[in-house]
Motif scaffolding. Structure first.
Motif, PDB file in Angstrom:
ATOM      1  N   ALA A 195     104.377  78.216 -23.621  1.00 29.38           N
ATOM      2  CA  ALA A 195     104.712  77.708 -22.278  1.00 29.38           C
ATOM      3  C   ALA A 195     105.062  76.230 -22.391  1.00 29.38           C
ATOM      4  CB  ALA A 195     103.543  77.899 -21.322  1.00 29.38           C
ATOM      5  N   VAL A 196     105.922  75.763 -21.535  1.00 35.43           N
ATOM      6  CA  VAL A 196     106.267  74.344 -21.494  1.00 35.43           C
ATOM      7  C   VAL A 196     106.572  73.960 -20.038  1.00 35.43           C
ATOM      8  CG1 VAL A 196     108.727  74.764 -21.964  1.00 35.43           C
ATOM      9  CG2 VAL A 196     107.728  72.527 -22.467  1.00 35.43           C
ATOM     10  N   GLY A 197     106.083  72.815 -19.669  1.00 36.78           N
ATOM     11  CA  GLY A 197     106.280  72.380 -18.274  1.00 36.78           C
ATOM     12  C   GLY A 197     107.519  71.510 -18.120  1.00 36.78           C
ATOM     13  N   PHE A 198     107.979  71.409 -16.894  1.00 36.15           N
ATOM     14  CA  PHE A 198     109.056  70.476 -16.573  1.00 36.15           C
ATOM     15  C   PHE A 198     108.888  70.049 -15.113  1.00 36.15           C
ATOM     16  CE2 PHE A 198     111.900  73.108 -13.971  1.00 36.15           C
ATOM     17  CZ  PHE A 198     111.456  74.391 -14.260  1.00 36.15           C
ATOM     18  N   GLU A 199     109.491  68.909 -14.801  1.00 39.04           N
ATOM     19  CA  GLU A 199     109.331  68.360 -13.452  1.00 39.04           C
ATOM     20  C   GLU A 199     110.664  68.313 -12.728  1.00 39.04           C
ATOM     21  OE1 GLU A 199     107.516  64.592 -14.292  1.00 39.04           O
ATOM     22  OE2 GLU A 199     105.519  65.375 -13.814  1.00 39.04           O
ATOM     23  N   VAL A 200     110.557  68.471 -11.458  1.00 40.10           N
ATOM     24  CA  VAL A 200     111.713  68.277 -10.576  1.00 40.10           C
ATOM     25  C   VAL A 200     111.308  67.236  -9.541  1.00 40.10           C
ATOM     26  CG1 VAL A 200     113.264  69.315  -8.874  1.00 40.10           C
ATOM     27  CG2 VAL A 200     112.565  70.620 -10.897  1.00 40.10           C
ATOM     28  N   GLU A 201     112.154  66.235  -9.358  1.00 31.05           N
ATOM     29  CA  GLU A 201     111.869  65.195  -8.357  1.00 31.05           C
ATOM     30  C   GLU A 201     112.853  65.297  -7.210  1.00 31.05           C
ATOM     31  OE1 GLU A 201     109.855  61.569 -10.929  1.00 31.05           O
ATOM     32  OE2 GLU A 201     111.556  61.167  -9.606  1.00 31.05           O
ATOM     33  N   PHE A 202     112.356  64.893  -6.059  1.00 30.15           N
ATOM     34  CA  PHE A 202     113.209  64.836  -4.857  1.00 30.15           C
ATOM     35  C   PHE A 202     113.189  63.407  -4.347  1.00 30.15           C
ATOM     36  CE2 PHE A 202     113.239  64.733  -0.183  1.00 30.15           C
ATOM     37  CZ  PHE A 202     114.530  65.163   0.039  1.00 30.15           C
ATOM     38  N   ARG A 203     114.385  62.902  -4.136  1.00 27.66           N
ATOM     39  CA  ARG A 203     114.493  61.549  -3.573  1.00 27.66           C
ATOM     40  C   ARG A 203     115.695  61.529  -2.638  1.00 27.66           C
ATOM     41  NH1 ARG A 203     115.535  57.542  -7.935  1.00 27.66           N
ATOM     42  NH2 ARG A 203     113.398  57.976  -8.534  1.00 27.66           N
ATOM     43  N   ALA A 204     115.503  61.036  -1.401  1.00 31.12           N
ATOM     44  CA  ALA A 204     116.606  60.975  -0.435  1.00 31.12           C
ATOM     45  C   ALA A 204     116.564  59.635   0.280  1.00 31.12           C
ATOM     46  CB  ALA A 204     116.492  62.110   0.579  1.00 31.12           C
ATOM     47  N   THR A 205     117.714  59.054   0.439  1.00 34.21           N
ATOM     48  CA  THR A 205     117.779  57.750   1.117  1.00 34.21           C
ATOM     49  C   THR A 205     118.078  57.900   2.599  1.00 34.21           C
ATOM     50  OG1 THR A 205     120.091  57.585   0.480  1.00 34.21           O
ATOM     51  CG2 THR A 205     118.481  56.504  -0.950  1.00 34.21           C
ATOM     52  N   THR A 206     118.456  59.094   2.988  1.00 44.02           N
ATOM     53  CA  THR A 206     118.677  59.334   4.420  1.00 44.02           C
ATOM     54  C   THR A 206     117.775  60.471   4.860  1.00 44.02           C
ATOM     55  OG1 THR A 206     120.509  60.820   3.921  1.00 44.02           O
ATOM     56  CG2 THR A 206     121.065  58.539   4.389  1.00 44.02           C
ATOM     57  N   SER A 207     117.372  60.389   6.113  1.00 42.14           N
ATOM     58  CA  SER A 207     116.452  61.402   6.617  1.00 42.14           C
ATOM     59  C   SER A 207     117.193  62.720   6.809  1.00 42.14           C
ATOM     60  CB  SER A 207     115.833  60.931   7.926  1.00 42.14           C
ATOM     61  OG  SER A 207     116.850  60.693   8.875  1.00 42.14           O
ATOM     62  N   GLY A 208     116.438  63.806   6.749  1.00 40.97           N
ATOM     63  CA  GLY A 208     117.034  65.118   6.959  1.00 40.97           C
ATOM     64  C   GLY A 208     116.239  66.198   6.252  1.00 40.97           C
ATOM     65  N   VAL A 209     116.662  67.432   6.474  1.00 43.93           N
ATOM     66  CA  VAL A 209     116.054  68.573   5.800  1.00 43.93           C
ATOM     67  C   VAL A 209     116.994  68.990   4.675  1.00 43.93           C
ATOM     68  CG1 VAL A 209     115.278  70.957   6.052  1.00 43.93           C
ATOM     69  CG2 VAL A 209     114.889  69.321   7.902  1.00 43.93           C
ATOM     70  N   TYR A 210     116.470  69.087   3.483  1.00 42.49           N
ATOM     71  CA  TYR A 210     117.290  69.379   2.301  1.00 42.49           C
ATOM     72  C   TYR A 210     116.910  70.745   1.730  1.00 42.49           C
ATOM     73  CZ  TYR A 210     118.562  64.471   2.504  1.00 42.49           C
ATOM     74  OH  TYR A 210     119.049  63.255   2.915  1.00 42.49           O
ATOM     75  N   LYS A 211     117.934  71.489   1.361  1.00 36.88           N
ATOM     76  CA  LYS A 211     117.700  72.797   0.744  1.00 36.88           C
ATOM     77  C   LYS A 211     118.722  72.956  -0.381  1.00 36.88           C
ATOM     78  CE  LYS A 211     117.088  77.698   1.796  1.00 36.88           C
ATOM     79  NZ  LYS A 211     117.101  78.735   2.843  1.00 36.88           N
ATOM     80  N   GLU A 212     118.244  73.012  -1.587  1.00 40.77           N
ATOM     81  CA  GLU A 212     119.126  73.126  -2.743  1.00 40.77           C
ATOM     82  C   GLU A 212     118.580  74.216  -3.670  1.00 40.77           C
ATOM     83  OE1 GLU A 212     121.909  71.724  -2.908  1.00 40.77           O
ATOM     84  OE2 GLU A 212     121.758  70.131  -1.424  1.00 40.77           O
ATOM     85  N   ARG A 213     119.299  74.482  -4.770  1.00 39.06           N
ATOM     86  CA  ARG A 213     118.927  75.579  -5.669  1.00 39.06           C
ATOM     87  C   ARG A 213     118.530  75.050  -7.049  1.00 39.06           C
ATOM     88  NH1 ARG A 213     124.093  78.774  -5.980  1.00 39.06           N
ATOM     89  NH2 ARG A 213     124.935  76.725  -5.458  1.00 39.06           N
ATOM     90  N   LEU A 214     117.506  75.695  -7.585  1.00 38.46           N
ATOM     91  CA  LEU A 214     117.145  75.518  -8.999  1.00 38.46           C
ATOM     92  C   LEU A 214     117.660  76.769  -9.709  1.00 38.46           C
ATOM     93  CD1 LEU A 214     115.602  74.406 -11.480  1.00 38.46           C
ATOM     94  CD2 LEU A 214     113.548  75.514 -10.566  1.00 38.46           C
ATOM     95  N   ILE A 215     118.610  76.589 -10.623  1.00 36.93           N
ATOM     96  CA  ILE A 215     119.233  77.737 -11.291  1.00 36.93           C
ATOM     97  C   ILE A 215     118.762  77.761 -12.747  1.00 36.93           C
ATOM     98  CG2 ILE A 215     121.403  78.854 -11.922  1.00 36.93           C
ATOM     99  CD1 ILE A 215     122.697  77.228  -9.624  1.00 36.93           C
ATOM    100  N   ILE A 216     118.099  78.867 -13.100  1.00 39.07           N
ATOM    101  CA  ILE A 216     117.628  79.071 -14.471  1.00 39.07           C
ATOM    102  C   ILE A 216     118.364  80.298 -15.011  1.00 39.07           C
ATOM    103  CG2 ILE A 216     115.631  79.459 -15.969  1.00 39.07           C
ATOM    104  CD1 ILE A 216     115.520  76.781 -14.482  1.00 39.07           C
ATOM    105  N   ASP A 217     119.301  80.035 -15.872  1.00 46.87           N
ATOM    106  CA  ASP A 217     120.189  81.111 -16.350  1.00 46.87           C
ATOM    107  C   ASP A 217     120.788  81.845 -15.142  1.00 46.87           C
ATOM    108  OD1 ASP A 217     119.865  80.385 -18.979  1.00 46.87           O
ATOM    109  OD2 ASP A 217     118.084  81.629 -19.230  1.00 46.87           O
ATOM    110  N   ARG A 218     120.471  83.153 -14.984  1.00 41.78           N
ATOM    111  CA  ARG A 218     121.090  83.870 -13.862  1.00 41.78           C
ATOM    112  C   ARG A 218     120.206  83.927 -12.628  1.00 41.78           C
ATOM    113  NH1 ARG A 218     122.514  88.918 -13.915  1.00 41.78           N
ATOM    114  NH2 ARG A 218     121.057  89.698 -15.474  1.00 41.78           N
ATOM    115  N   ARG A 219     119.047  83.319 -12.713  1.00 42.14           N
ATOM    116  CA  ARG A 219     118.133  83.356 -11.558  1.00 42.14           C
ATOM    117  C   ARG A 219     118.249  82.073 -10.745  1.00 42.14           C
ATOM    118  NH1 ARG A 219     112.786  84.218 -14.659  1.00 42.14           N
ATOM    119  NH2 ARG A 219     114.097  83.256 -16.243  1.00 42.14           N
ATOM    120  N   GLU A 220     118.119  82.250  -9.443  1.00 42.62           N
ATOM    121  CA  GLU A 220     118.198  81.079  -8.551  1.00 42.62           C
ATOM    122  C   GLU A 220     116.963  81.013  -7.668  1.00 42.62           C
ATOM    123  OE1 GLU A 220     123.083  80.938  -8.083  1.00 42.62           O
ATOM    124  OE2 GLU A 220     121.803  81.085  -6.308  1.00 42.62           O
TER     125      GLU A 220
END
Lengths: 450, 177
Positions: A195-220
């Motif tokens: 097993a190996v860990g990894f980090e994802v960070e979120f940073r936004a300079t403008t306010s709002g609701v954000y929804k994005e995708r993490l794509i690992i090979d064919r999985r989203e």
């Protein structure tokens, strides 16, 4: 008669229901299913779900007595408890879920009453993605939570190889610039059980609701986060002028407890609470913008509210004793400050006396901020500087001033003009002094000569 | 002499023949929109009145009489407002008053003059010089009233009271909303 009754009942007695199985994708058209059903493949530790429909296509009710899905990696959800009567024309929906424990081919038996179907699926070799100790299935959502814009939220994920063969991650991608891998794109190659860990960070300079995708090979996987504006620092009303008297102009500003990190709108109001029985009819008591209320904008970085190019508003204290209250409202905060306008004796701004051939005119301009003027007396002087006999002469003006205060919209301001007709040698009268009384004291003009 | 005093006293009425109270008028001015307005009140407690005329180019008030100039008219002012309208050359105008505050002369933009109580001077009088520093540069100084000047800044119109020893500046408020 008995024969006729049997014949009449025959359609009901011989009506029969019949169950058929359909593939029923959400939002799509149902399609009939034959004996072997192939589901889509699913990565190891992930899953695929397919919705089915049991429809009674006959013309009588059918009791569903047997329903099960049996096979490693397969399960069903949404089926009714048995027995269950399916009326003619109605249906029962359920979902078959395939979650392969390892890579390879899998099959299960789906039984509906006396009919059995074969369900097949393929488990793909893939690294499992974990978050918070839970394996993520394709389409799952990880919520990063809420944060003040400009700051950072971080989540830790883990790749685990739960299969019996070495596996690699070929592609790791994040959509949207607000989410990123702080330590670089993770594409590990893992031995079985590693097993190996990894980090994802979120940073936004403008306010709002954000929804994005993490794509690992064919999985989203979906990543969501909310960035909100920082709260506005508390505004404070500051009366720059300190003590203020009637007839003066003062300055008031609005200061922020710290540098504003957000744009905001606000309002400052001037309200007046007159002392005594005076009415608030003082139209001069207002900001020099012309109103008693001023809207303003706060820009990011402001520590003091700006009104145009000015950092303070000018207001007129008017000519009525009482309390001036300033109220500022911005960012959900309210702050107040007040200043007392003290009562005072009548203040004269201009006084003059003129002599004609037959009368003496006296003009006074000033204000009584208590509006309690109770007497006005005139002392006329002869050429030798001595007062005329019978001086001072009181003039009954109290009622006239009372009416004036009621009608006027100028607070305590007045322009007074009296004319004294004289017969005889008017040139012998050379000057006059006027004394005015109110509840705060007496005011006397200088000697007005003519 | 004392007899004379007693004589006068006997003839002086015991009370004013008439007395009246009114809104004190400080003067007239051209507001930011170019409208002619009176301004009432006292120093520091100004109250602009209703619009008397729009599209005014020049205004002056001596304390008892005044002028206003529109594109094509010369307006004569008294304490109650506009008292007369006279045809006039286009453009702004300069005004002069007698020492008693009566109308003196009007010089129009085309150089022509109209005399009231005095002839136009050959040279226009120098504009007044304020003895104080205002928060911003002013575009012009006009006569607002007796002892009052109006200094027109970019953001604020200042009312300046001129006294023998000192000048004092106030912000003239915008008309009420």
């Amino acid at each position: 008669m008995r024969v006729a009754l049997l014949i009449a009942l025959a359609p009901a007695l011989f009506a029969a229901g019949r169950l058929e199985l359909f593939h029923a994708p959400s939002g799509g058209a149902e399609t009939p299913v034959a004996g072997i059903i192939d589901l889509a493949s699913a990565p190891v530790s992930d899953s695929v779900s397919v919705r089915f429909r049991i429809r009674n296509v006959g013309d009588g009710p059918v009791t569903l007595t047997t329903f099960h899905v049996k096979g490693v990696g397969f399960s069903s959800m949404g089926a009714p408890s048995l027995p269950h009567i399916v009326a003619a024309g109605t249906n029962v929906d359920f979902t078959v879920r395939f979650s392969p424990p390892d890579y390879g081919s899998y099959s299960a038996l789906l039984t509906v009453n006396s009919t059995t179907y074969v369900v097949r699926a393929l488990g793909e070799a893939a690294v499992a993605v974990f978050h918070d100790g839970r394996v993520l299935a394709a389409g799952d959502t990880v919520d990063f939570g809420r944060m003040e814009r400009g700051s950072t939220l971080k989540k830790t994920f883990e790749f685990r190889n739960t299969t019996a063969q070495p596996l690699g991650v070929g592609r790791s991608t994040l959509t949207g610039p607000q989410f990123f891998f702080p330590a670089g794109t993770p594409t590990p190659y893992l031995q079985p059980g590693d097993a190996v860990g990894f980090e994802v960070e979120f940073r936004a300079t403008t306010s709002g609701v954000y929804k994005e995708r993490l794509i690992i090979d064919r999985r989203e996987f979906w990543l969501t986060a909310t960035a909100f504006d920082p709260p506005l620092p508390r505004p404070t009303v500051v009366i720059e002028s300190g003590a203020i008297r009637s007839g003066e102009q003062g300055r008031v500003s609005v200061r922020l407890a710290q540098r504003a990190g957000v744009k905001a709108k606000g309002t400052i109001r001037l309200e007046f609470q007159p002392s005594g029985e005076a009415k608030d009819n003082d139209t001069a008591m207002r900001f020099t913008t012309g109103a008693r209320s001023v809207d303003f904008d706060i820009a990011e970085g402001d520590t003091v509210v700006r009104f145009g190019s000015q950092e303070a508003l000018t207001f007129q204290a008017g000519t009525t004793t009482g309390t001036i209250v300033f109220t500022v409202e911005a960012g959900g905060f309210t702050d107040r400050a007040s200043v007392v306008v003290a009562p005072e004796a009548v203040r004269l701004e201009k006084s003059s006396a003129t002599r004609t051939t037959s009368s003496i005119d006296v003009r006074l301009t000033g204000f009584d901020n208590t509006r309690t003027l109770s007497g006005m007396s005139f002392t006329f002087y002869a050429a030798n500087g001595q007062p005329l006999a019978g001086m001072p002469m009181r003039v009954p003006v109290v009622n006239a001033f009372s009416r004036w205060w009621t009608e006027s919209k100028l607070g305590g301001v007045f322009g007074f003009h009296a004319s004294f007709p004289v017969t005889g040698d008017i040139s012998q009268i050379r000057a006059v002094e006027v004394e005015i009384e109110n509840s705060s004291g007496n005011t006397r003009t200088e000697r007005l000569t003519f | 002499m004392s007899r004379s005093i007693r004589f006068c006293t006997a003839l002086l009425l015991a009370a004013a023949g008439f007395a009246q109270i009114s809104m004190p008028l400080i003067g007239y001015y051209r507001d930011r929109s170019g409208a002619l307005r009176p301004v009432h009140g006292v120093a520091g407690a100004f109250s602009p009145g209703d619009v008397l005329q729009t599209d005014v180019l020049s205004v002056a008030w001596s304390g008892s009489e005044g002028f206003a100039k529109t594109g094509g008219e010369l307006l004569l002012l008294d304490e109650s407002g506009i008292s007369r309208r006279l045809g006039a050359p286009s453009g702004p105008a300069s005004f002069g008053f007698l020492s008693n505050g009566k109308a003196g002369w009007v010089r129009f933009a085309d150089g022509s003059c109209r005399n009231f109580g005095a002839d136009c001077p050959s040279d226009l009088p120098s504009p007044p010089v304020l003895r104080l520093r205002l928060p911003e540069p002013v575009e012009g100084i006009e006569q607002l009233g007796e002892g009052w000047f109006l200094a027109r800044g970019k953001e604020v119109i200042y009312a300046v009271r001129s006294r023998p020893d000192v000048d004092e500046a106030f912000e003239l408020p915008e008309a009420g909303q």
